[in-house]
Motif scaffolding. Sequence first.
Motif, PDB file in Angstrom:
ATOM      1  N   GLY A 323       0.775  -1.405   0.007  1.00 28.46           N
ATOM      2  CA  GLY A 323       0.054  -0.072  -0.041  1.00 28.46           C
ATOM      3  C   GLY A 323       0.621   1.259   0.159  1.00 28.46           C
ATOM      4  O   GLY A 323       0.593   2.195  -0.809  1.00 28.46           O
ATOM      5  N   ALA A 324       2.049   1.174   0.885  1.00 30.68           N
ATOM      6  CA  ALA A 324       2.880   2.280   0.717  1.00 30.68           C
ATOM      7  C   ALA A 324       3.384   2.542  -0.467  1.00 30.68           C
ATOM      8  O   ALA A 324       3.629   3.840  -0.932  1.00 30.68           O
ATOM      9  CB  ALA A 324       3.831   2.028   1.659  1.00 30.68           C
ATOM     10  N   ILE A 325       4.067   1.792  -1.266  1.00 30.07           N
ATOM     11  CA  ILE A 325       4.833   1.943  -2.521  1.00 30.07           C
ATOM     12  C   ILE A 325       3.671   2.329  -3.691  1.00 30.07           C
ATOM     13  O   ILE A 325       4.188   2.880  -4.763  1.00 30.07           O
ATOM     14  CB  ILE A 325       5.460   0.720  -3.056  1.00 30.07           C
ATOM     15  CG1 ILE A 325       4.497  -0.548  -3.471  1.00 30.07           C
ATOM     16  CG2 ILE A 325       6.391   0.199  -2.075  1.00 30.07           C
ATOM     17  CD1 ILE A 325       5.209  -1.454  -4.379  1.00 30.07           C
ATOM     18  N   LEU A 326       2.437   2.107  -3.469  1.00 31.05           N
ATOM     19  CA  LEU A 326       1.300   2.447  -4.347  1.00 31.05           C
ATOM     20  C   LEU A 326       0.646   3.883  -3.921  1.00 31.05           C
ATOM     21  O   LEU A 326      -0.047   4.499  -4.685  1.00 31.05           O
ATOM     22  CB  LEU A 326       0.268   1.375  -4.453  1.00 31.05           C
ATOM     23  CG  LEU A 326       0.682   0.006  -5.043  1.00 31.05           C
ATOM     24  CD1 LEU A 326      -0.481  -0.913  -4.889  1.00 31.05           C
ATOM     25  CD2 LEU A 326       0.917   0.150  -6.446  1.00 31.05           C
ATOM     26  N   GLY A 327       0.981   4.406  -2.829  1.00 33.53           N
ATOM     27  CA  GLY A 327       0.449   5.707  -2.388  1.00 33.53           C
ATOM     28  C   GLY A 327      -0.824   5.384  -1.825  1.00 33.53           C
ATOM     29  O   GLY A 327      -1.696   6.704  -1.784  1.00 33.53           O
ATOM     30  N   MET A 328      -0.888   4.244  -1.299  1.00 33.55           N
ATOM     31  CA  MET A 328      -2.559   4.165  -0.750  1.00 33.55           C
ATOM     32  C   MET A 328      -2.448   4.169   0.634  1.00 33.55           C
ATOM     33  O   MET A 328      -3.366   4.486   1.458  1.00 33.55           O
ATOM     34  CB  MET A 328      -2.959   2.725  -1.362  1.00 33.55           C
ATOM     35  CG  MET A 328      -3.348   2.333  -2.826  1.00 33.55           C
ATOM     36  SD  MET A 328      -3.678   0.790  -3.346  1.00 33.55           S
ATOM     37  CE  MET A 328      -5.222   0.520  -2.340  1.00 33.55           C
ATOM     38  N   LEU A 329      -1.137   4.079   1.136  1.00 31.79           N
ATOM     39  CA  LEU A 329      -1.044   3.901   2.690  1.00 31.79           C
ATOM     40  C   LEU A 329       0.415   4.867   2.929  1.00 31.79           C
ATOM     41  O   LEU A 329       1.123   4.989   1.872  1.00 31.79           O
ATOM     42  CB  LEU A 329      -0.896   2.529   3.327  1.00 31.79           C
ATOM     43  CG  LEU A 329      -2.119   1.596   2.918  1.00 31.79           C
ATOM     44  CD1 LEU A 329      -1.613   0.434   3.785  1.00 31.79           C
ATOM     45  CD2 LEU A 329      -3.301   2.267   4.106  1.00 31.79           C
TER      46      LEU A 329
END
Length: 365
Positions: A323-329
């Motif tokens: 989620g972090a690398i996708l900008g969702m988290l």
Amino acid sequence: MKRMRNIDLTLLMVLLLFVTFGVVMVYSASYPYAYIQYDSATYYFHRQLFWAFISSLFLIGAMLLPYQIYGKLSPLLVLFTLAALILVLIPGVGVERNFSTRWIAIGGFLFQPVEFAKLAMLIYFAYFYSRKEAYIGHFGKGVIPPLIILAIIFGLLLKQPDLGSATLILFSCGIILFFTKIRFRHLFLLGSVAVSIFIFFAMMSPYRLERITSFIDPFADAQGSGYQLVNSYISIHTGGITGNGLGGSVQKLGYLPEAHTDFIMSIITEELGLFGVIAVLSFYFFLFVKGIRIAMQASDEFGKLLAIGITFQIIIQAFVNLGAILGMLPITGITLPFISYGGSSLIVTMVSAGILLNISAYSKL
């Protein structure tokens, strides 16, 4: 030893194959940086290969040791965890990196106590609540005691600071509690408190608040707080369906920080494309299904709760990283289980997997 014949060998083989895949990707993601920093393109590869071998031995050991022993040792595991987390905060003992003090140097290697804490707290929670089934409806006697220890662990991790790992442990232990016979109103109360605590500590620190808000619009500060995420986007975008080929990443050439640790999935996507993403997600889905099946077939309540805790902790950690690398988290520094570079993380994750395999040997079916 007859029970060892019941171990889920399919899961064992897939785990070992995936760790091997992780070693290959650590080399691919790290060799430019390793050459610049250490004048050796294979620096991180050799170290990760060593940790993969050692962690495989730990996996086998945990797989062969009856999981019931861990429950009996849980008080000692908690004491060791508390001692290690206190030691890391002592000047001269703890090692500071990137404005955080999370490591202890041992014989030239860095040990991260929080990785041990992740597993120790799962064992403690599973053991305590498996023995308190008759009192689980009593909030003070059947629910509260482990939460006091959890609060202390949470506080010590905030001192490092490491809100990401603290929150991961908090929610992993909460998952175990959810699968007990706890009353709904007690669960709702604890969940509300946990979310409130997370929001409070996230908002009170400018550093944490910047980490949390930067993912909302990373392009607003593309050269500052949004730098990692922007370059992660570029890496993922250029990968496409088939990728640029193993070793073909451009972002790892000094553009994407932590390419072999927190953001290794961005490199996998850039080099292996959608096929690489599907392979990684399929592995975690496979592990989740196997873990839940092992939990449902466990021979006792302790095995069931521990299997659930281990399975969900690994999956939640993977979910947070992806989620972090996708900008969702928000970017929290949580690594990708079995793949990211790091000895402490790999060893503890492999031990967790070994315990899961041992629980499968005691299956009711």
